[in-house]
Design an enzyme around this catalytic site. Structure first.
Site, PDB file in Angstrom:
ATOM      1  N   TYR A  34       0.845  -1.201   0.000  1.00 43.84           N
ATOM      2  CA  TYR A  34       0.000   0.000   0.000  1.00 43.84           C
ATOM      3  C   TYR A  34       0.883   1.255   0.000  1.00 43.84           C
ATOM      4  O   TYR A  34       0.611   2.231  -0.704  1.00 43.84           O
ATOM      5  CB  TYR A  34      -0.943  -0.012   1.220  1.00 43.84           C
ATOM      6  N   TYR A 139      -9.473  16.598   1.244  1.00 41.45           N
ATOM      7  CA  TYR A 139     -10.286  15.910   0.238  1.00 41.45           C
ATOM      8  C   TYR A 139     -11.721  16.257   0.588  1.00 41.45           C
ATOM      9  O   TYR A 139     -12.025  16.502   1.770  1.00 41.45           O
ATOM     10  CB  TYR A 139     -10.170  14.396   0.373  1.00 41.45           C
ATOM     11  N   HIS A 287       0.953  12.679  -7.075  1.00 44.38           N
ATOM     12  CA  HIS A 287       0.480  11.796  -6.014  1.00 44.38           C
ATOM     13  C   HIS A 287       1.433  10.606  -5.846  1.00 44.38           C
ATOM     14  O   HIS A 287       1.018   9.493  -5.525  1.00 44.38           O
ATOM     15  CB  HIS A 287      -0.931  11.294  -6.351  1.00 44.38           C
TER      16      HIS A 287
HETATM   17  C1  LIG Z   1       0.806   5.580   1.319  1.00 43.89           C
HETATM   18  C2  LIG Z   1       0.520   6.922   0.716  1.00 43.89           C
HETATM   19  C3  LIG Z   1      -0.661   7.570   1.046  1.00 43.89           C
HETATM   20  C4  LIG Z   1      -0.928   8.838   0.504  1.00 43.89           C
HETATM   21  N1  LIG Z   1      -2.048   9.507   0.890  1.00 43.89           N
HETATM   22  C5  LIG Z   1      -2.274  10.766   0.441  1.00 43.89           C
HETATM   23  C6  LIG Z   1      -3.373  11.521   0.921  1.00 43.89           C
HETATM   24  O1  LIG Z   1      -4.118  11.089   1.780  1.00 43.89           O
HETATM   25  N2  LIG Z   1      -3.544  12.764   0.401  1.00 43.89           N
HETATM   26  C7  LIG Z   1      -2.710  13.298  -0.547  1.00 43.89           C
HETATM   27  O2  LIG Z   1      -2.917  14.432  -0.993  1.00 43.89           O
HETATM   28  N3  LIG Z   1      -1.651  12.612  -0.991  1.00 43.89           N
HETATM   29  C8  LIG Z   1      -1.407  11.362  -0.529  1.00 43.89           C
HETATM   30  N4  LIG Z   1      -0.308  10.681  -0.947  1.00 43.89           N
HETATM   31  C9  LIG Z   1       0.623  11.333  -1.867  1.00 43.89           C
HETATM   32  C10 LIG Z   1       1.704  12.073  -1.072  1.00 43.89           C
HETATM   33  O3  LIG Z   1       1.148  13.154  -0.378  1.00 43.89           O
HETATM   34  C11 LIG Z   1       2.818  12.590  -1.983  1.00 43.89           C
HETATM   35  O4  LIG Z   1       2.259  13.359  -3.017  1.00 43.89           O
HETATM   36  C12 LIG Z   1       3.648  11.459  -2.580  1.00 43.89           C
HETATM   37  O5  LIG Z   1       3.842  10.438  -1.635  1.00 43.89           O
HETATM   38  C13 LIG Z   1       4.996  11.958  -3.043  1.00 43.89           C
HETATM   39  O6  LIG Z   1       5.744  10.941  -3.612  1.00 43.89           O
HETATM   40  P1  LIG Z   1       6.853  10.091  -2.821  1.00 43.89           P
HETATM   41  O7  LIG Z   1       6.106   9.070  -2.049  1.00 43.89           O
HETATM   42  O8  LIG Z   1       7.657   9.496  -3.912  1.00 43.89           O
HETATM   43  O9  LIG Z   1       7.612  11.039  -1.929  1.00 43.89           O
HETATM   44  C14 LIG Z   1      -0.010   9.427  -0.404  1.00 43.89           C
HETATM   45  C15 LIG Z   1       1.169   8.762  -0.712  1.00 43.89           C
HETATM   46  C16 LIG Z   1       1.447   7.529  -0.160  1.00 43.89           C
HETATM   47  C17 LIG Z   1       2.745   6.864  -0.489  1.00 43.89           C
END
Ligand SMILES: Cc1cc2nc3c(=O)[nH]c(=O)nc-3n(C[C@H](O)[C@H](O)[C@H](O)COP(=O)(O)O)c2cc1C
Length: 401
Positions: A34, A139, A287
């Site tokens: 995940y 969100y 994301h």
């Molecule tokens: C497990 C996981 C959950 C995430 N949940 C959210 C979230 O709830 N809201 C959001 O805007 N981005 C979410 N993201 C995206 C992160 O905020 C971010 O944009 C992204 O992880 C950046 O890339 P990186 O993991 O390579 O640093 C999530 C990322 C991961 C890995």
């Protein structure tokens, strides 16, 4: 200090990839995937990290660097370095009280923390756990009424900046999650969880922590009128219907008193639109490759957005940052600061607060060393002249259509 904390602090853990391996050992596969996985063929997920490898430094040598000033100010918030922990949903699956744990580590390190709407911890408790500048990510899950209530609470609890994520038009298709049955982990039915048992039971450390933490059953920051917190089992369906539109942004601009940042911008068009709608900053983000697969790596999209914004707002970037040198490259290409998701989530999974602290420390010492080797004393000196990008990166923005 427990065994896991000692392990991540040991000299054999030198980089984020080591933390990732430690997380893979500690977490059941369904949870690790995940965090680690991306959408569809994971092309964008891979591209995000590859883009950093394609950018090369142009150092100024024979320079004595007596200090490394990494202090950063963005949108009224001051950080010890140009780093924020990105919103990571369902962090309580990764570690007990995950959001509180990560925020505490961010506070001690003086970096920023952005709390997701899909947090398992009440925002007031997250806020109370940390002294760092807090951002809240929105969100529209649960609808406008739930969002308005959350924004009121977030403002009262001291969240200074609101980040609105715009790249979730629908739920990205994360093949690993579908294959692993990740949905049932947060679902209501105990029966449906049976196929996961062999994997969960072989990770007793994680399992006992998860059960002691009370599992993760609802979203305490999404209060549905007349019903209370949104049950976790309804989150995915609600998220799928909760696309944030420009009209929503206009409405949010009216009710949020602080600075507003749009997260999920990849083009000059969306950057300009965000500013027109009242954003004080944008986060160039895909994301972490978890939504539309096949979009550009964020580092590649960054120059186009920086050019379009033209200094009228702050530009931040996330996606693929695994080293302090990646942070330096992003700053050279015009970002004010970066957000990291997986880099700290691996640490959280590997060893809780100690793991997040180790992740931040790795990024900080990396950045410090990179600056010394580039011949700069302050992150504010980093600019385009310190990097070369491949000729194949078309840095001309596309004409707006
Ligand atoms: C497990 C996981 C959950 C995430 N949940 C959210 C979230 O709830 N809201 C959001 O805007 N981005 C979410 N993201 C995206 C992160 O905020 C971010 O944009 C992204 O992880 C950046 O890339 P990186 O993991 O390579 O640093 C999530 C990322 C991961 C890995």
């Amino acid at each position: 200090m427990n065994w896991h904390a000692r392990r991540v602090a040991s000299p054999s853990v030198v980089n984020i990839a080591d933390l990732r391996r430690a997380a893979a050992r500690r977490l059941p596969r369904v949870v690790f995937d995940y965090v680690d996985g991306g959408a569809e063929g994971e092309v964008t997920l891979r591209e995000n990290t590859r883009a950093f490898e394609e950018v090369v430094f142009r150092p100024r040598n024979a320079v004595f660097v007596s200090r490394c000033d990494m202090r950063t100010k963005t949108l009224g918030c001051e950080f010890s370095m140009p780093l924020l922990l990105a919103p990571v949903g369902f962090s309580r699956l990764i570690h007990p009280q995950g959001e509180i744990t990560a925020a505490r580590a961010a506070g001690k390190a003086g970096v920023g923390f952005c709390l997701t709407t899909i947090s398992g911890c009440p925002l007031e408790k997250v806020s109370a756990a940390t002294a760092c500048p807090r951002w809240y990510q929105l969100y529209l899950v649960g609808g406008r009424e739930a969002a308005e209530a959350a924004l009121e609470r977030a403002w009262r609890a001291g969240f200074a900046v609101l980040a609105i994520t715009i790249d979730t038009g629908t739920f990205g298709f994360r093949e690993r999650d579908v294959r692993n049955g990740a949905g049932v982990l947060v679902g209501k039915s105990s029966l449906a969880k049976i196929p996961l048992l062999p994997n969960l039971l072989t990770h007793p450390g994680w399992l006992s922590g998860f059960l002691r933490d009370g599992g993760m059953l609802e979203l305490p920051n999404v209060m549905v009128a007349g019903r209370g917190p949104l049950p976790l089992s309804e989150t995915q369906a609600s998220l799928a219907k909760s696309v944030v539109t420009w009209a929503d942004l206009r409405w949010i601009r009216k009710i949020w008193k602080g600075a507003l940042v749009v997260k999920g911008v990849l083009t000059a068009e969306d950057a300009v639109r965000s500013l027109d709608e009242g954003a004080a900053g944008v986060v160039v983000s895909n994301h972490g490759g978890r939504q539309l697969d096949g979009v550009a790596a964020t580092l590649r999209a960054l120059p186009e957005v920086v050019k379009a914004v033209g200094g009228r707002a702050e530009v931040l970037v996330d996606g693929g940052v695994r080293r302090g040198s990646d942070i330096a490259k992003a700053l050279c290409l015009g970002a004010r600061a970066v957000l990291v998701g997986r880099a700290y989530a691996y640490g959280l999974g590997a060893a809780g607060e100690a793991g997040v602290t180790r992740a931040i420390e790795i990024l900080r010492t990396d950045l410090q060393r990179t600056m010394a080797l580039l011949g700069v004393e302050s992150t504010t000196e980093l600019n385009r002249s310190y990097v070369d990008v491949p000729a194949s990166w078309d840095l001309q923005p596309h004409p707006p259509r």
